[in-house]
Write a protein that holds these residues in place. Structure first.
Motif, mmCIF file in Angstrom:
data_model
loop_
_atom_site.group_PDB
_atom_site.id
_atom_site.type_symbol
_atom_site.label_atom_id
_atom_site.label_comp_id
_atom_site.label_asym_id
_atom_site.label_seq_id
_atom_site.Cartn_x
_atom_site.Cartn_y
_atom_site.Cartn_z
ATOM 1 N N LEU A 66 -5.666 25.649 -16.481
ATOM 2 C CA LEU A 66 -4.799 26.502 -17.039
ATOM 3 C C LEU A 66 -3.430 26.687 -15.968
ATOM 4 O O LEU A 66 -2.423 26.578 -16.625
ATOM 5 C CB LEU A 66 -5.433 27.687 -17.390
ATOM 6 N N TYR A 67 -3.718 26.823 -14.738
ATOM 7 C CA TYR A 67 -2.836 26.773 -13.682
ATOM 8 C C TYR A 67 -2.040 25.538 -13.507
ATOM 9 O O TYR A 67 -0.876 25.477 -13.410
ATOM 10 C CB TYR A 67 -3.397 27.389 -12.487
ATOM 11 N N GLY A 78 -0.044 26.617 -24.624
ATOM 12 C CA GLY A 78 -0.893 27.423 -25.690
ATOM 13 C C GLY A 78 -2.051 26.831 -26.245
ATOM 14 O O GLY A 78 -3.112 27.463 -26.442
ATOM 15 N N SER A 79 -2.249 25.697 -25.954
ATOM 16 C CA SER A 79 -3.578 24.755 -26.254
ATOM 17 C C SER A 79 -4.545 25.200 -25.155
ATOM 18 O O SER A 79 -5.796 25.328 -25.617
ATOM 19 C CB SER A 79 -3.198 23.243 -26.392
ATOM 20 N N TYR A 80 -4.210 25.115 -23.988
ATOM 21 C CA TYR A 80 -4.861 25.577 -22.867
ATOM 22 C C TYR A 80 -5.423 26.896 -22.866
ATOM 23 O O TYR A 80 -6.506 27.459 -22.373
ATOM 24 C CB TYR A 80 -4.484 25.278 -21.451
ATOM 25 N N ALA A 197 4.855 33.733 -24.263
ATOM 26 C CA ALA A 197 4.619 33.381 -25.554
ATOM 27 C C ALA A 197 4.354 31.872 -25.745
ATOM 28 O O ALA A 197 5.092 31.143 -25.070
ATOM 29 C CB ALA A 197 5.914 33.689 -26.336
ATOM 30 N N ALA A 198 3.489 31.523 -26.487
ATOM 31 C CA ALA A 198 3.118 30.103 -26.769
ATOM 32 C C ALA A 198 2.182 29.927 -27.989
ATOM 33 O O ALA A 198 1.871 31.132 -28.395
ATOM 34 C CB ALA A 198 2.059 29.709 -25.534
ATOM 35 N N ARG A 199 2.350 28.770 -28.577
ATOM 36 C CA ARG A 199 1.615 28.603 -29.905
ATOM 37 C C ARG A 199 0.204 28.379 -29.505
ATOM 38 O O ARG A 199 -0.056 27.137 -29.047
ATOM 39 C CB ARG A 199 2.466 27.650 -30.779
#
Length: 414
Positions: A66-67, A78-80, A197-199
């Motif tokens: 993630l980082y 967003g996927s992660y 914010a992320a999808r």
């Protein structure tokens, strides 16, 4: 490796957050350390350390991918995040089982099961979530937001401590619930106000490719915190609650002085990850000397401040203050070992990092066991801690620099 203006600005921004956290955390620490008895504070510190270690099991180490994604491929964030949330839920039974085992081995008969469980929840689902949001923001170079979140999280715990004192019936059981409420509130604020914010999308093919990196990095993180926190558990088991309380106070003061060093480590890791190099030996020696100097100076400043005012930091801290001078070199050795671990992480030497931290854990545990069984009387153990942490540092430095000699080509993660 020379810092540019943007890097200096970013470091000062992170340092501002660390300074704010330092001041607020100092108030929080003084309230809790001087309100609980020494034995209760020792139990709280040991239980909190257990939770800190167990929190590294959350999501099976997927925080590392993630980082990295936040740092180099933010469009995939967003996927992660979706993968992290799913893996976090799957990891909770493992964390609960491990926590129950540690309780039976070390805390049964010393601390009731409910407050122990509440402290573990606070660390795993409270403070660790705040750390994840911090990590994401730092990866995206949103240092101002990260600094503000650090201050808010620390302030909430301080407010909880103030309410705890005002309540009038101070006990470890009541403090456990106040601590958990504050950390969970911090986690809620982090998720609602500071998570970028992320999808969110569940992209199945992304996760298997990253799980090896996640598990290796997560294992290294767990071993790092075992190496860092095991001493509190050993002191509790070998010397009892009161000595554990004195040791926890001394190490907490040392830990508070390390915040500027950790801000530096964070910036250096990002620089190495992007530049794929460590710089010259001269620069590395300069980094080591600077970290050691800042570390010792921080504890020396506390010692000097307490000379004319022994009760400046409260009754219980005053009882532990005579331990600070004998342990003067411990901050330098401790922070340098943490710095070496960050260097290995930055160069993606995860397998080597696990090996080193495992070796350091065994060495440190053995040396502390010897010190606490032979020199526990009269707090003579304090001076011996310089030799314990010094030996750990020498092994860490020899291993790290032999593996990461300047000029070598970057190595694979395992």
């Amino acid at each position: 490796m020379l810092p540019d203006r943007a890097a200096i600005t970013a470091y000062l921004t992170i340092l501002t957050g660390s300074a704010g956290r330092l001041l607020i955390s100092l108030v929080y620490f003084l309230i809790v350390a001087n309100t609980l008895t020494l034995g209760e504070f020792g139990l709280f510190a040991a239980a909190s350390s257990t939770g800190l270690i167990l929190s590294r099991l959350l999501a099976f180490g997927f925080i590392s991918p993630l980082y990295r994604v936040a740092t180099v491929k933010p469009r995939l964030l967003g996927s992660y995040l979706s993968g992290f949330a799913g893996l976090a839920a799957l990891s909770l039974p493992l964390i609960a089982g491990a926590g129950a085992l540690v309780y039976l081995l070390l805390f049964a008969g010393r601390l009731a099961a409910l407050p122990f469980a509440v402290i573990i929840v606070a660390e795993v689902l409270g403070w660790r979530i705040v750390e994840v949001v911090l990590i994401v923001n730092n990866g995206l170079r949103r240092f101002r937001q990260a600094a503000l979140l650090v201050i808010i999280g620390s302030a909430l715990r301080t407010v909880a401590a103030l309410i705890f004192v005002a309540f009038g019936h101070a006990s470890l059981e009541i403090w456990a619930f106040a601590y958990c409420a504050a950390t969970m509130a911090g986690a809620a604020i982090a998720l609602l106000a500071f998570l970028p914010a992320a999808r969110w999308r569940f992209v199945r093919h992304l996760y298997p490719r990253r799980m090896a990196d996640a598990v290796f990095a997560g294992t290294a993180d767990i071993v790092f915190y075992v190496q860092s926190e095991l001493d509190k558990l050993l002191v509790l088991g070998l010397a009892g609650e009161r000595t554990a309380g004195l040791y926890a106070i001394a190490m907490r003061v040392i830990d508070l002085t390390a915040m500027p060093v950790r801000s530096f480590n964070q910036m250096l890791v990002q620089k190495i990850m992007k530049d794929r190099g460590l710089g010259s030996w001269r620069r590395l020696i300069g980094f080591e000397a600077g970290i050691a100097l800042v570390s010792v100076a921080g504890l020396a400043a506390v010692i000097l401040a307490l000379q004319p005012f022994p009760a400046l930091l409260g009754r219980n801290v005053a009882q532990a203050a005579h331990l600070f001078a004998p342990m003067l070199l411990v901050p330098a050795f401790r922070n340098l070992v943490e710095y070496h671990a960050e260097l290995l992480y930055a160069r993606e030497r995860t397998g080597a990092r696990i090996l080193l931290l495992g070796l350091l854990t065994a060495l440190k545990a053995g040396l502390i066991a010897v010190v606490m069984t032979r020199f526990a009387e009269g707090n003579a153990w304090a001076g011996w801690m310089n030799l314990v942490f010094g030996a750990v540092y020498l092994v860490s430095a020899g291993f790290t620099y032999r593996l990461l000699a300047p000029g070598r080509a970057p190595a694979a993660s395992r």
